[in-house]
Design a protein around this motif. Sequence first.
Motif, PDB file in Angstrom:
ATOM      1  N   ASP A 235       0.821  -1.223   0.000  1.00 37.12           N
ATOM      2  CA  ASP A 235       0.000   0.000   0.000  1.00 37.12           C
ATOM      3  C   ASP A 235       0.852   1.269   0.000  1.00 37.12           C
ATOM      4  O   ASP A 235       0.494   2.262   0.603  1.00 37.12           O
ATOM      5  CB  ASP A 235      -0.939  -0.014   1.201  1.00 37.12           C
ATOM      6  CG  ASP A 235      -0.198  -0.130   2.520  1.00 37.12           C
ATOM      7  OD1 ASP A 235       1.014  -0.447   2.501  1.00 37.12           O
ATOM      8  OD2 ASP A 235      -0.824   0.097   3.563  1.00 37.12           O
ATOM      9  N   HIS A 236       1.969   1.245  -0.716  1.00 37.55           N
ATOM     10  CA  HIS A 236       2.874   2.406  -0.687  1.00 37.55           C
ATOM     11  C   HIS A 236       2.301   3.585  -1.467  1.00 37.55           C
ATOM     12  O   HIS A 236       1.441   3.437  -2.345  1.00 37.55           O
ATOM     13  CB  HIS A 236       4.260   2.024  -1.213  1.00 37.55           C
ATOM     14  CG  HIS A 236       4.298   1.713  -2.687  1.00 37.55           C
ATOM     15  ND1 HIS A 236       4.376   2.679  -3.643  1.00 37.55           N
ATOM     16  CD2 HIS A 236       4.266   0.533  -3.345  1.00 37.55           C
ATOM     17  CE1 HIS A 236       4.395   2.119  -4.837  1.00 37.55           C
ATOM     18  NE2 HIS A 236       4.331   0.810  -4.684  1.00 37.55           N
ATOM     19  N   ASP A 237       2.814   4.765  -1.142  1.00 36.90           N
ATOM     20  CA  ASP A 237       2.434   6.008  -1.804  1.00 36.90           C
ATOM     21  C   ASP A 237       3.060   6.037  -3.207  1.00 36.90           C
ATOM     22  O   ASP A 237       4.085   5.406  -3.448  1.00 36.90           O
ATOM     23  CB  ASP A 237       2.937   7.191  -0.966  1.00 36.90           C
ATOM     24  CG  ASP A 237       2.505   8.532  -1.531  1.00 36.90           C
ATOM     25  OD1 ASP A 237       1.402   8.610  -2.096  1.00 36.90           O
ATOM     26  OD2 ASP A 237       3.290   9.495  -1.408  1.00 36.90           O
TER      27      ASP A 237
END
Length: 115
Positions: A12-14
């Motif tokens: 769920d990284h930016d």
Amino acid sequence: MIRITELKLPLDHDENALPALIVKTLGIASAELMGHTIYKRSYDARMKKLLLVYIADIEVDPALESVLLKQFEAHPHIRPTPDQDYYPVVQLNTPPALRPVVVGFGPCGIFAALL
């Protein structure tokens, strides 16, 4: 261009996390990163927390590129981007000294015989 492998980020990284990781891995300023292209994205599910693993092609100034490749020449995950252009087969003007032999008649063998 420079190819960096094994860039691992959480699932769920930016969207800005990958360029930040590239800059951190190479040890350059973010302004020196001219662009990047994701060559491959895969998943690492060996741990409890899933990770995305990227292979990215990095674009920097050519002078900086040669410095970085020399600096990281022993690093197993930082290499020059391989040449993947297609070069068509050329026709011979004279017959070869030995006749070529194609072993196998699968898809590759048929294509080799055709050429």
